[in-house]
Design a protein around this motif. Structure first.
Motif, PDB file in Angstrom:
ATOM      1  N   THR A  39      27.028  16.942  24.606  1.00  7.91           N
ATOM      2  CA  THR A  39      26.281  18.214  24.306  1.00  7.91           C
ATOM      3  C   THR A  39      26.494  18.701  23.053  1.00  7.91           C
ATOM      4  OG1 THR A  39      27.894  19.635  25.348  1.00  7.91           O
ATOM      5  CG2 THR A  39      26.534  18.587  26.794  1.00  7.91           C
ATOM      6  N   GLY A  63      30.057  18.967  21.595  1.00 12.76           N
ATOM      7  CA  GLY A  63      30.721  18.988  22.805  1.00 12.76           C
ATOM      8  C   GLY A  63      31.934  18.150  23.209  1.00 12.76           C
ATOM      9  N   ASP A  64      31.741  16.839  22.472  1.00 11.00           N
ATOM     10  CA  ASP A  64      32.930  15.962  22.595  1.00 11.00           C
ATOM     11  C   ASP A  64      34.262  16.478  22.060  1.00 11.00           C
ATOM     12  OD1 ASP A  64      30.716  14.260  22.879  1.00 11.00           O
ATOM     13  OD2 ASP A  64      30.933  13.295  21.059  1.00 11.00           O
ATOM     14  N   GLN A 107      40.395  19.750  27.824  1.00 17.73           N
ATOM     15  CA  GLN A 107      41.194  19.000  28.906  1.00 17.73           C
ATOM     16  C   GLN A 107      42.690  18.941  28.514  1.00 17.73           C
ATOM     17  OE1 GLN A 107      40.030  17.023  31.708  1.00 17.73           O
ATOM     18  NE2 GLN A 107      38.140  18.302  31.175  1.00 17.73           N
ATOM     19  N   HIS A 162      35.290  19.376  24.718  1.00 17.95           N
ATOM     20  CA  HIS A 162      35.634  18.764  26.005  1.00 17.95           C
ATOM     21  C   HIS A 162      36.965  18.304  25.839  1.00 17.95           C
ATOM     22  CE1 HIS A 162      35.470  16.108  29.656  1.00 17.95           C
ATOM     23  NE2 HIS A 162      35.901  15.402  28.908  1.00 17.95           N
ATOM     24  N   LYS A 203      31.236  19.793  27.536  1.00 13.64           N
ATOM     25  CA  LYS A 203      31.005  18.497  28.094  1.00 13.64           C
ATOM     26  C   LYS A 203      30.625  17.474  26.934  1.00 13.64           C
ATOM     27  CE  LYS A 203      28.962  20.242  32.516  1.00 13.64           C
ATOM     28  NZ  LYS A 203      27.406  20.027  33.207  1.00 13.64           N
ATOM     29  N   LYS A 204      30.934  16.262  27.241  1.00 12.31           N
ATOM     30  CA  LYS A 204      30.722  15.376  26.136  1.00 12.31           C
ATOM     31  C   LYS A 204      29.098  15.359  26.004  1.00 12.31           C
ATOM     32  CE  LYS A 204      34.693  12.317  26.693  1.00 12.31           C
ATOM     33  NZ  LYS A 204      35.098  10.807  27.235  1.00 12.31           N
TER      34      LYS A 204
END
Length: 284
Positions: A224, A180-181, A188, A184, A221-222
Motif C-alpha cells: 500500500t 506501506g512495506d 510488526q 508494516h 500494510k504491505k
C-alpha cells in the motif's frame, strides 16, 4: 489524492525508459505512483548529500557536548551557531512559526519539543534531537536519541527498539516496492517488542522542500501507499512509545507532541535516497 490517478506521464517525443515502463505498469494497475517532480536530478541529489553532511556534523557536535545539567536552549544555541558557521540555515527556525533552530524532545515528548533555558537535562533522561539543515537551497533531515547518563532498563530498551525499527524500515524499502512495506515492517517489530507506533505523525519526502510527498507512515500494510522509485528522497523516522500510541499537542505552545499516557517515547531518523540497488543513507 485519488488512487490510480494518472500522475506519471512521458515527456513529449521521448521513448519510455525502463523506469517509465515499470512506473506506467504500476499506474495502470491502480497503484499510487510519484509525480516526475519527486524524482531528483543528479545535481539535486548531490546538493542534498552536501546538506546531509552538514546535518550529520551538527548531530556529531551535539553528541560530543550533550550532558546532564545542560539546558535544551544550550543545544539550540550550539546547533544554530554551528549551522550558520557552515554557511547553512537551520530549517526549523521560523518554519510555520516554530521559534527555535532545533527540536529537543525529552522523555514523554514525542517530537517538536521547543528548546528552553528552563528545561535542564537530568540523569536518566532520554532526548531526541531533531536537526534539519538547508544548504544552497537543499534540505536534509535527521534525528538521534541520546541517553543522559544511566537510565532505566526499559527506557534503554525503548531507545534500542526505536533504532531497530529505523533499520528494519530501511531494509523493507526496495525499488518498486511500496511505502506501506516500510510501515508494516516497523509496526510488526515494535509490537513484538512490547511497544507501540505513533500514528498521527510520519516520515516524508524531503530535499527540495522541508516536507514533500510521499507520507511515510510507520504502520500499515504491505503493498500500500506510494510506489518507491529510484531518485526519490525521503525520511524514515519511527516514533515508538512505551505505552499507548496516542498523542496530544501541548495547547500552550501549539507544537510539543506528548504521549497521551505521558510514558516515554523514542525516535531515530535518517534521510534516504532510493536507488536501483536500495536505499542510500544521506544523513546519520
Amino acid at each position: 489524492m485519488i488512487r490510480g490517478k494518472k500522475r506519471w506521464t512521458l515527456p513529449k517525443g521521448m521513448p519510455p525508459t525502463e523506469m517509465d515502463k515499470k512506473i506506467l505498469w504500476h499506474q495502470e494497475k491502480g497503484h499510487l505512483v510519484p509525480t516526475r517532480s519527486l524524482i531528483k536530478t543528479p545535481e539535486q541529489i548531490e546538493g542534498i548529500r552536501e546538506s546531509g553532511r552538514i546535518n550529520t556534523a551538527i548531530l556529531d557536535l551535539v553528541a560530543q557536548e550533550i550532558k546532564a545539567g545542560m539546558s535544551t536552549e544550550a543545544i539550540n544555541k550550539l546547533v544554530h551557531e554551528y549551522t550558520l558557521a557552515q554557511g547553512a540555515i537551520p530549517a526549523p527556525l521560523n518554519y510555520e512559526g516554530f521559534p527555535k533552530s532545533v527540536c529537543t524532545s525529552i522523555n514523554e515528548v514525542v517530537c517538536h519539543g521547543i528548546p528552553s533555558e528552563e528545561e535542564i537535562l537530568e540523569e536518566g533522561d532520554i532526548i531526541n534531537v531533531d536537526v534539519t539543515t538547508i544548504y544552497k537551497g537543499y534540505y536534509a533531515d535527521a534525528s538521534r536519541m541520546f541517553i543522559i547518563g544511566e537510565t532505566t532498563p526499559k527506557k534503554k530498551r525503548l531507545v534500542e527498539v526505536a533504532r531497530e525499527c529505523l533499520q528494519i524500515g530501511m531494509e523493507a524499502a526496495r525499488p518498486y516496492g511500496f511505502v506501506g512495506d516500510i510501515g508494516h515492517a516497523i509496526e510488526q517489530h515494535a509490537k513484538k517488542s512490547g511497544f507501540s507506533v505513533v500514528k498521527d505523525l510520519c516520515g516524508h519526502g524531503v530535499g527540495n522542500e522541508f516536507h514533500e510527498e510521499p507520507e511515510v507512515l510507520h504502520y500499515g500494510k504491505k503493498g500500500t501507499g506510494m510506489l518507491l522509485v529510484p531518485g526519490m528522497v525521503f525520511t524514515i523516522e519511527p516514533m515508538i512509545n512505551m505505552g499507548t500510541y496516542k498523542v496530544f499537542i501541548d495547547e500552550e505552545d501549539g507544537w510539543t507532541v506528548v504521549t497521551e499516557d505521558e510514558l516515554p517515547s523514542a525516535q531515530w531518523e535518517h534521510t534516504f535516497l532510493m536507488t536501483e540497488e536500495g536505499l542510500e543513507i544521506l544523513t546519520y
